[in-house]
Design a protein around this motif. Structure first.
Motif, PDB file in Angstrom:
ATOM      1  N   MET A   1      23.512  18.578  14.245  1.00 14.67           N
ATOM      2  CA  MET A   1      22.653  19.329  13.308  1.00 14.67           C
ATOM      3  C   MET A   1      21.794  18.362  12.505  1.00 14.67           C
ATOM      4  SD  MET A   1      23.737  21.896  10.164  1.00 14.67           S
ATOM      5  CE  MET A   1      24.324  23.194  11.227  1.00 14.67           C
ATOM      6  N   ARG A   2      20.484  18.636  12.430  1.00 13.97           N
ATOM      7  CA  ARG A   2      19.597  17.817  11.633  1.00 13.97           C
ATOM      8  C   ARG A   2      19.941  17.959  10.150  1.00 13.97           C
ATOM      9  NH1 ARG A   2      14.757  20.132  11.532  1.00 13.97           N
ATOM     10  NH2 ARG A   2      13.642  18.256  10.875  1.00 13.97           N
ATOM     11  N   HIS A   3      19.682  16.888   9.401  1.00 17.33           N
ATOM     12  CA  HIS A   3      19.921  16.938   7.962  1.00 17.33           C
ATOM     13  C   HIS A   3      19.143  18.081   7.322  1.00 17.33           C
ATOM     14  CE1 HIS A   3      20.611  15.700   3.855  1.00 17.33           C
ATOM     15  NE2 HIS A   3      19.308  15.587   3.649  1.00 17.33           N
ATOM     16  N   ALA A   4      17.957  18.380   7.872  1.00 16.86           N
ATOM     17  CA  ALA A   4      17.122  19.438   7.314  1.00 16.86           C
ATOM     18  C   ALA A   4      17.787  20.806   7.386  1.00 16.86           C
ATOM     19  CB  ALA A   4      15.780  19.484   8.052  1.00 16.86           C
ATOM     20  N   GLU A   5      18.782  20.978   8.262  1.00 18.01           N
ATOM     21  CA  GLU A   5      19.458  22.255   8.410  1.00 18.01           C
ATOM     22  C   GLU A   5      20.613  22.440   7.424  1.00 18.01           C
ATOM     23  OE1 GLU A   5      20.074  23.636  12.579  1.00 18.01           O
ATOM     24  OE2 GLU A   5      19.240  21.670  13.098  1.00 18.01           O
ATOM     25  N   THR A   6      20.858  21.452   6.580  1.00 17.86           N
ATOM     26  CA  THR A   6      21.959  21.558   5.625  1.00 17.86           C
ATOM     27  C   THR A   6      21.550  22.251   4.337  1.00 17.86           C
ATOM     28  OG1 THR A   6      21.500  19.347   4.703  1.00 17.86           O
ATOM     29  CG2 THR A   6      23.040  19.476   6.551  1.00 17.86           C
ATOM     30  N   VAL A   7      20.336  22.775   4.284  1.00 16.12           N
ATOM     31  CA  VAL A   7      19.886  23.551   3.131  1.00 16.12           C
ATOM     32  C   VAL A   7      20.782  24.782   2.968  1.00 16.12           C
ATOM     33  CG1 VAL A   7      18.227  24.880   4.516  1.00 16.12           C
ATOM     34  CG2 VAL A   7      17.832  24.573   2.062  1.00 16.12           C
ATOM     35  N   THR A   8      20.935  25.269   1.732  1.00 19.80           N
ATOM     36  CA  THR A   8      21.722  26.469   1.481  1.00 19.80           C
ATOM     37  C   THR A   8      21.204  27.624   2.333  1.00 19.80           C
ATOM     38  OG1 THR A   8      22.122  25.758  -0.791  1.00 19.80           O
ATOM     39  CG2 THR A   8      22.488  28.083  -0.311  1.00 19.80           C
ATOM     40  N   PHE A   9      22.124  28.394   2.919  1.00 19.70           N
ATOM     41  CA  PHE A   9      21.833  29.462   3.887  1.00 19.70           C
ATOM     42  C   PHE A   9      21.310  28.890   5.199  1.00 19.70           C
ATOM     43  CE2 PHE A   9      20.540  31.888  -0.161  1.00 19.70           C
ATOM     44  CZ  PHE A   9      21.824  32.350  -0.380  1.00 19.70           C
ATOM     45  N   GLY A  10      21.445  27.583   5.390  1.00 22.61           N
ATOM     46  CA  GLY A  10      20.877  26.947   6.569  1.00 22.61           C
ATOM     47  C   GLY A  10      21.580  27.254   7.863  1.00 22.61           C
ATOM     48  N   GLY A  11      22.691  27.944   7.814  1.00 20.76           N
ATOM     49  CA  GLY A  11      23.365  28.322   9.045  1.00 20.76           C
ATOM     50  C   GLY A  11      24.695  27.619   9.217  1.00 20.76           C
ATOM     51  N   SER A  12      25.619  28.286   9.882  1.00 22.31           N
ATOM     52  CA  SER A  12      26.958  27.737  10.091  1.00 22.31           C
ATOM     53  C   SER A  12      27.421  27.961  11.518  1.00 22.31           C
ATOM     54  CB  SER A  12      27.947  28.401   9.130  1.00 22.31           C
ATOM     55  OG  SER A  12      28.051  29.804   9.414  1.00 22.31           O
ATOM     56  N   ALA A  13      26.478  28.191  12.440  1.00 20.01           N
ATOM     57  CA  ALA A  13      26.785  28.472  13.841  1.00 20.01           C
ATOM     58  C   ALA A  13      27.619  29.741  13.988  1.00 20.01           C
ATOM     59  CB  ALA A  13      27.501  27.280  14.485  1.00 20.01           C
ATOM     60  N   LEU A  14      27.352  30.730  13.131  1.00 15.31           N
ATOM     61  CA  LEU A  14      28.041  32.019  13.243  1.00 15.31           C
ATOM     62  C   LEU A  14      27.725  32.668  14.586  1.00 15.31           C
ATOM     63  CD1 LEU A  14      29.625  34.408  11.883  1.00 15.31           C
ATOM     64  CD2 LEU A  14      27.388  35.253  11.125  1.00 15.31           C
ATOM     65  N   ASP A  15      28.751  33.171  15.251  1.00 13.61           N
ATOM     66  CA  ASP A  15      28.580  33.947  16.479  1.00 13.61           C
ATOM     67  C   ASP A  15      28.112  35.340  16.076  1.00 13.61           C
ATOM     68  OD1 ASP A  15      28.765  35.424  18.802  1.00 13.61           O
ATOM     69  OD2 ASP A  15      30.945  35.247  18.991  1.00 13.61           O
ATOM     70  N   ARG A  16      26.849  35.651  16.297  1.00 10.44           N
ATOM     71  CA  ARG A  16      26.282  36.921  15.845  1.00 10.44           C
ATOM     72  C   ARG A  16      26.554  38.073  16.802  1.00 10.44           C
ATOM     73  NH1 ARG A  16      22.015  36.917  11.535  1.00 10.44           N
ATOM     74  NH2 ARG A  16      22.511  35.041  10.359  1.00 10.44           N
ATOM     75  N   ALA A  17      27.223  37.809  17.907  1.00 10.65           N
ATOM     76  CA  ALA A  17      27.690  38.858  18.818  1.00 10.65           C
ATOM     77  C   ALA A  17      26.578  39.816  19.233  1.00 10.65           C
ATOM     78  CB  ALA A  17      28.850  39.629  18.180  1.00 10.65           C
TER      79      ALA A  17
END
Length: 322
Positions: free
Chosen positions: A1-17
């Motif tokens: 994961m790029r550092h730029a993706e660590t922003v709040t709400f940036g994602g946690s690899a949730l399986d959205r099904a």
């Protein structure tokens, strides 16, 4: 994961099904699974356990408090193989509710449901977003945004008929004319505009005294992200911008934006402020911004923690934007 993706709400690899949203039998099975949990909201406020370290509450789908829920539970995804649903409890009316604080710039109030423990409360997401883990933040942002869309899009935009919830909550279908409707997300550019050693900051009407942030604005139909950056900065501050590059994005469910963080190089420092758009704009040097972040600046307050403006400025100071 790029550092730029660590922003709040940036994602946690949730399986959205996403593959089961159109399968009614599969959705029913997921909801009936004893391991399934409800992520509960009241007027857009997620239910959390506020004691530090704070956590998003997860209730069994058959919890008595959910008997008052309105609408259809919305599938947010799977966590450890079990489904997570967004559930709206806004039909509940707390006793002694102080309406004056609701919807404020920073709502400090908390609401506690009588059928839930004292360790759980509904809290304004902007106030608690930095308290949550990346997974909790993603679930909270997704649930708040999708429930907010359903609340304001109950009728077909084509013919006006009441539309029906489909696809696990990720689509509405008109029973009269057949038009499908999908959740709205509004792209917004937010700009780290620099000139030499300084960054351009502005403030909107109604903000707390001393609060400044990066300039931002909605992308218009038919417009590129880069063009939106240049247009918005010139409209608000009269500054022409040359090179523009993308940095990072942030879902911003207040109510339904996707913030597109960009860097732009100003061609001059001359400011011509549009008072309709902003109250003020100014150039801040790196040294001054360090004082702002340290809380020692005599005039300015730092951008809100958790917002992409704070993230971009912090990484600009540390030279870690990428």
């Amino acid at each position: 994961m790029r550092h730029a993706e660590t922003v709040t709400f940036g994602g946690s690899a949730l399986d959205r099904a996403g593959e089961v949203r159109g399968d009614a039998a599969a959705l029913a099975a997921l909801q009936a699974d004893p391991a399934a949990r409800a992520i509960v909201f009241w007027r857009g406020k997620p239910l959390i356990r506020p004691e530090r370290p704070a956590a998003l509450a997860r209730l069994p789908m058959d919890h008595p408090a959910l008997a008052e829920a309105r609408g259809t539970p919305i599938l947010l995804g799977r966590e450890d193989g079990a489904a997570r649903f967004a559930v709206d409890l806004s039909n509940w009316a707390p006793e002694g509710l102080d309406q004056g604080q609701l919807g404020a710039f920073l709502d400090p109030s908390e609401q506690r449901h009588p059928l839930l423990g004292d360790d759980m409360a509904f809290a304004e997401l902007r106030r608690v977003m930095t308290w949550l883990s990346p997974r909790d933040a993603e679930l909270a942002a997704s649930g708040k945004a999708i429930l907010g869309w359903h609340e304001t899009h109950g009728h077909c935009a084509r013919c006006g008929e009441v539309s029906e919830v489909t696809q696990g909550g990720w689509q509405r279908q008109c029973p009269a004319c057949g038009a499908p409707h999908f959740p709205r997300t509004d792209p917004v550019v937010i700009m780290l505009i620099t000139h030499g050693n300084s960054v351009l900051m502005g403030r909107s009407p109604g903000w707390p005294e001393g609060m400044y942030s990066l300039l931002a604005g909605f992308v218009e139909p038919g417009e590129t992200m880069e063009a939106a950056v240049r247009r918005e900065v010139f409209e608000e501050a009269g500054v022409e911008v040359g090179a523009v590059r993308y940095l990072s994005s942030q879902p911003w469910p207040f109510p339904a934006s996707l913030m597109l963080g960009c860097a732009g190089e100003a061609l001059s420092r001359d400011l011509t402020i549009d008072p309709v758009e902003i109250d003020d704009a100014l150039w801040i040097s790196r040294e001054e911004m360090m004082d702002v972040f340290a809380g020692t600046h005599p005039r300015l307050l730092p951008a809100r923690r958790g917002a992409i403006a704070h993230f971009l400025l912090e990484n600009w100071l540390a030279d870690t934007l990428l």
